[in-house]
Scaffold this motif. Sequence first.
Motif, PDB file in Angstrom:
ATOM      1  N   SER A 239      43.953  43.417  30.690  1.00 39.62           N
ATOM      2  CA  SER A 239      42.927  43.935  31.611  1.00 39.62           C
ATOM      3  C   SER A 239      41.690  43.051  31.650  1.00 39.62           C
ATOM      4  CB  SER A 239      42.527  45.319  31.119  1.00 39.62           C
ATOM      5  OG  SER A 239      41.272  45.686  31.606  1.00 39.62           O
ATOM      6  N   SER A 240      41.014  43.065  32.795  1.00 40.52           N
ATOM      7  CA  SER A 240      39.752  42.337  32.921  1.00 40.52           C
ATOM      8  C   SER A 240      38.662  42.923  32.027  1.00 40.52           C
ATOM      9  CB  SER A 240      39.281  42.351  34.378  1.00 40.52           C
ATOM     10  OG  SER A 240      39.266  43.671  34.886  1.00 40.52           O
TER      11      SER A 240
ATOM     12  N   ASN B  51      40.462  45.451  38.298  1.00 42.74           N
ATOM     13  CA  ASN B  51      40.656  46.837  38.762  1.00 42.74           C
ATOM     14  C   ASN B  51      41.500  46.887  40.026  1.00 42.74           C
ATOM     15  OD1 ASN B  51      38.165  46.594  37.192  1.00 42.74           O
ATOM     16  ND2 ASN B  51      37.873  48.761  37.621  1.00 42.74           N
TER      17      ASN B  51
ATOM     18  N   ARG C 185      27.951  55.022  30.116  1.00 44.41           N
ATOM     19  CA  ARG C 185      28.750  54.601  28.950  1.00 44.41           C
ATOM     20  C   ARG C 185      27.869  54.000  27.854  1.00 44.41           C
ATOM     21  NH1 ARG C 185      34.063  52.409  32.352  1.00 44.41           N
ATOM     22  NH2 ARG C 185      34.425  54.485  33.226  1.00 44.41           N
TER      23      ARG C 185
ATOM     24  N   GLU D  71      40.168  60.648  37.482  1.00 47.13           N
ATOM     25  CA  GLU D  71      38.969  60.437  36.670  1.00 47.13           C
ATOM     26  C   GLU D  71      38.343  59.058  36.904  1.00 47.13           C
ATOM     27  OE1 GLU D  71      42.418  59.550  33.775  1.00 47.13           O
ATOM     28  OE2 GLU D  71      42.113  60.541  35.686  1.00 47.13           O
TER      29      GLU D  71
ATOM     30  N   ALA E 280      27.092  49.099  38.636  1.00 44.51           N
ATOM     31  CA  ALA E 280      28.194  48.309  38.061  1.00 44.51           C
ATOM     32  C   ALA E 280      29.012  47.693  39.190  1.00 44.51           C
ATOM     33  CB  ALA E 280      29.083  49.201  37.201  1.00 44.51           C
TER      34      ALA E 280
ATOM     35  N   LYS F 255      37.759  59.367  42.224  1.00 44.99           N
ATOM     36  CA  LYS F 255      36.799  60.475  42.122  1.00 44.99           C
ATOM     37  C   LYS F 255      35.975  60.498  43.417  1.00 44.99           C
ATOM     38  CE  LYS F 255      32.923  62.016  39.248  1.00 44.99           C
ATOM     39  NZ  LYS F 255      32.147  61.775  38.020  1.00 44.99           N
TER      40      LYS F 255
ATOM     41  N   ARG G 104      45.807  56.749  42.332  1.00 46.34           N
ATOM     42  CA  ARG G 104      44.938  56.473  41.191  1.00 46.34           C
ATOM     43  C   ARG G 104      44.586  57.792  40.509  1.00 46.34           C
ATOM     44  NH1 ARG G 104      43.242  53.004  37.290  1.00 46.34           N
ATOM     45  NH2 ARG G 104      41.409  51.805  37.890  1.00 46.34           N
TER      46      ARG G 104
ATOM     47  N   TYR H  81      38.537  50.549  24.356  1.00 48.19           N
ATOM     48  CA  TYR H  81      39.654  50.206  25.244  1.00 48.19           C
ATOM     49  C   TYR H  81      39.765  48.679  25.384  1.00 48.19           C
ATOM     50  CZ  TYR H  81      42.250  49.396  29.565  1.00 48.19           C
ATOM     51  OH  TYR H  81      43.147  48.916  30.503  1.00 48.19           O
TER      52      TYR H  81
ATOM     53  N   VAL I 285      36.621  55.991  38.964  1.00 47.52           N
ATOM     54  CA  VAL I 285      35.527  56.199  39.916  1.00 47.52           C
ATOM     55  C   VAL I 285      35.959  56.163  41.390  1.00 47.52           C
ATOM     56  CG1 VAL I 285      34.615  53.818  40.156  1.00 47.52           C
ATOM     57  CG2 VAL I 285      33.060  55.767  40.179  1.00 47.52           C
TER      58      VAL I 285
ATOM     59  N   SER J  55      44.415  54.508  29.262  1.00 51.17           N
ATOM     60  CA  SER J  55      43.842  53.523  30.192  1.00 51.17           C
ATOM     61  C   SER J  55      42.433  53.851  30.670  1.00 51.17           C
ATOM     62  CB  SER J  55      44.767  53.398  31.413  1.00 51.17           C
ATOM     63  OG  SER J  55      44.703  54.597  32.173  1.00 51.17           O
TER      64      SER J  55
ATOM     65  N   ARG K 232      32.612  45.724  40.410  1.00 52.77           N
ATOM     66  CA  ARG K 232      34.011  45.518  40.059  1.00 52.77           C
ATOM     67  C   ARG K 232      34.704  44.742  41.165  1.00 52.77           C
ATOM     68  NH1 ARG K 232      32.358  46.985  36.016  1.00 52.77           N
ATOM     69  NH2 ARG K 232      33.130  48.468  34.464  1.00 52.77           N
TER      70      ARG K 232
ATOM     71  N   GLU L 150      28.212  49.080  28.738  1.00 52.19           N
ATOM     72  CA  GLU L 150      28.791  48.976  30.090  1.00 52.19           C
ATOM     73  C   GLU L 150      29.276  47.548  30.375  1.00 52.19           C
ATOM     74  OE1 GLU L 150      30.387  49.942  32.648  1.00 52.19           O
ATOM     75  OE2 GLU L 150      28.934  51.150  33.789  1.00 52.19           O
TER      76      GLU L 150
ATOM     77  N   GLY M  49      27.831  58.210  37.546  1.00 48.36           N
ATOM     78  CA  GLY M  49      27.014  57.532  36.535  1.00 48.36           C
ATOM     79  C   GLY M  49      26.362  56.284  37.105  1.00 48.36           C
TER      80      GLY M  49
HETATM   81  N1  GDD Z   1      35.069  56.830  35.838  1.00 49.85           N
HETATM   82  C1  GDD Z   1      33.827  56.842  36.303  1.00 49.85           C
HETATM   83  N2  GDD Z   1      33.271  58.023  36.672  1.00 49.85           N
HETATM   84  N3  GDD Z   1      33.167  55.670  36.396  1.00 49.85           N
HETATM   85  C2  GDD Z   1      31.916  55.690  36.898  1.00 49.85           C
HETATM   86  C3  GDD Z   1      31.295  56.872  37.305  1.00 49.85           C
HETATM   87  C4  GDD Z   1      31.990  58.100  37.180  1.00 49.85           C
HETATM   88  O1  GDD Z   1      31.517  59.175  37.510  1.00 49.85           O
HETATM   89  N4  GDD Z   1      30.063  56.553  37.791  1.00 49.85           N
HETATM   90  C5  GDD Z   1      29.932  55.246  37.700  1.00 49.85           C
HETATM   91  N5  GDD Z   1      31.052  54.711  37.137  1.00 49.85           N
HETATM   92  C6  GDD Z   1      31.243  53.285  36.837  1.00 49.85           C
HETATM   93  C7  GDD Z   1      31.681  53.000  35.403  1.00 49.85           C
HETATM   94  O2  GDD Z   1      30.553  53.059  34.522  1.00 49.85           O
HETATM   95  C8  GDD Z   1      32.267  51.611  35.560  1.00 49.85           C
HETATM   96  O3  GDD Z   1      31.259  50.638  35.500  1.00 49.85           O
HETATM   97  C9  GDD Z   1      32.863  51.622  36.984  1.00 49.85           C
HETATM   98  O4  GDD Z   1      32.321  52.798  37.625  1.00 49.85           O
HETATM   99  C10 GDD Z   1      34.381  51.685  37.045  1.00 49.85           C
HETATM  100  O5  GDD Z   1      34.816  52.741  36.201  1.00 49.85           O
HETATM  101  P1  GDD Z   1      36.359  53.231  36.180  1.00 49.85           P
HETATM  102  O6  GDD Z   1      36.794  53.521  37.554  1.00 49.85           O
HETATM  103  O7  GDD Z   1      36.464  54.301  35.165  1.00 49.85           O
HETATM  104  O8  GDD Z   1      37.144  51.927  35.760  1.00 49.85           O
HETATM  105  P2  GDD Z   1      36.894  50.817  34.624  1.00 49.85           P
HETATM  106  O9  GDD Z   1      36.419  49.578  35.306  1.00 49.85           O
HETATM  107  O10 GDD Z   1      36.088  51.344  33.517  1.00 49.85           O
HETATM  108  O11 GDD Z   1      38.369  50.602  34.052  1.00 49.85           O
HETATM  109  C11 GDD Z   1      39.478  50.429  34.946  1.00 49.85           C
HETATM  110  O12 GDD Z   1      39.658  49.066  35.214  1.00 49.85           O
HETATM  111  C12 GDD Z   1      40.047  48.278  34.074  1.00 49.85           C
HETATM  112  C13 GDD Z   1      40.172  46.837  34.567  1.00 49.85           C
HETATM  113  O13 GDD Z   1      38.949  46.195  34.528  1.00 49.85           O
HETATM  114  C14 GDD Z   1      40.698  51.076  34.288  1.00 49.85           C
HETATM  115  O14 GDD Z   1      41.743  51.107  35.229  1.00 49.85           O
HETATM  116  C15 GDD Z   1      41.169  50.289  33.093  1.00 49.85           C
HETATM  117  O15 GDD Z   1      42.412  50.821  32.625  1.00 49.85           O
HETATM  118  C16 GDD Z   1      41.353  48.838  33.528  1.00 49.85           C
HETATM  119  O16 GDD Z   1      41.788  48.045  32.459  1.00 49.85           O
END
Ligand code: GDD
Length: 327
Positions: free
Chosen positions: A125-126, A178, A278, A187, A215, A192, A184, A149, A189, A84, A217, A281, A211
């Motif tokens: 997923s979105s 999300n 990434r 790893e 972005a 973290k 949670r 993914y 965000v 995931s 969400r 993105e 990073g």
């Molecule tokens: N993980 C992470 N770590 N993300 C970061 C960081 C960091 O240090 N800094 C910035 N980000 C940004 C990512 O580039 C991304 O745009 C955003 O934070 C969210 O990252 P994640 O929390 O890793 O979640 P995700 O949106 O990529 O994916 C999650 O949501 C999806 C639904 O839209 C996951 O739960 C997926 O499994 C799920 O499908």
Amino acid sequence: MKILISGITGQDGYYLSLLALKKKLEVHGIVRRNSQKTYGVWEYDPTNKEKIRFYYGDVSDKTSLDSIFRSVKPEMVFHLAAQSFVQESWSNPEVTYDVNIKGTLNMLNSFREYIPDGKFYNACSSEVYGKVEDELQNERSRMWPRSPYGVSKLAAYWTCINYRESYDLFVSNGILFNHESPCRGVEFVTRKISLAVAKIKLGLQKELKLGNLEAKRDWGFSGDYVLAMYKMLQQDEPDDYVVATGETHSVKDFVKTAFETVDLDYKDYVVTDPKYLRPAEVQYLRGDSTKAQKKLNWKPKVKFEELVEMMVKADLERLSRHEASCR
Ligand code: GDD
Ligand code: NAP
């Protein structure tokens, strides 16, 4: 009434199980053997863990699934298991495709073989929207995934629709935006950030490396979203539904709010590190859950600020009590 959950050791598996136990359902879950912590989140909730029936299996191993479906014969299946973590899908694309696409196909085939009259939920997923066109994404919005993914989730989504149409099965997709919680994975965000804020407040950490802060969400609470999943399987007909809050916030908003919760200024602690950027993105997500609100009579309860506060407080409390983190 028996339910079978794949991915029961993850965040959503945990909250969905608690909901099902509350509804007096018999909860069966698939776990992967692990050299140390097989039961994930459940290691921290031994009382409820006792109420769940666990089976060793792996969604990429159809033999293991057949044996579980054959012995449990559940009325409802919630397929939540997945690789995931979006970031990891670039470094492990084959595992991501095997688990998320072939794993879903395996689950559908066992379902079709052993309980063709049952009901099946698939965790879409979105991320499938990726390069978004619409300001608010709904069930009809264009899908253009931006990561291995996202591609895997789109393939699994269509596989579910195809099985529904080909074999007249009750298979529904939840297109969930999300959603987070104190359970949670560390790893992602939001967690973290909440963990780092708690550690910084307690003098256990000095800085937080992130990073892309721009972005955006649509973040909701996992405990709210599992109710939408459950409601999808209480309908007479299978269908696909977006589950979201309708609000969007940047990573910077999240980090700022989290530090404010403990009276600190994020600018004093956050540094950007290209390691967390990434290759492609998803810059913006904001969901339109009108269909779920109307047809399922569902709506999110926990607001963005409440979610951030809940997560930071939970990490602060756990660290102050020297307890292991939820995951
Ligand atoms: N993980 C992470 N770590 N993300 C970061 C960081 C960091 O240090 N800094 C910035 N980000 C940004 C990512 O580039 C991304 O745009 C955003 O934070 C969210 O990252 P994640 O929390 O890793 O979640 P995700 O949106 O990529 O994916 C999650 O949501 C999806 C639904 O839209 C996951 O739960 C997926 O499994 C799920 O499908
Ligand atoms: P999570 O916390 O990462 O949990 C993933 C679960 O899948 C864990 O129980 C994991 O087991 C299990 N798993 C992974 N590979 C497996 C395999 N090969 N066989 C069996 N089990 C396997 O994810 P989550 O946040 O609860 O999300 C649940 C589902 O919703 C996932 O499919 C995710 O992609 C999807 N989704 C999540 C969000 C979100 O924002 N949370 C949004 C949209 C969609 P281990 O404990 O052994 O690793």
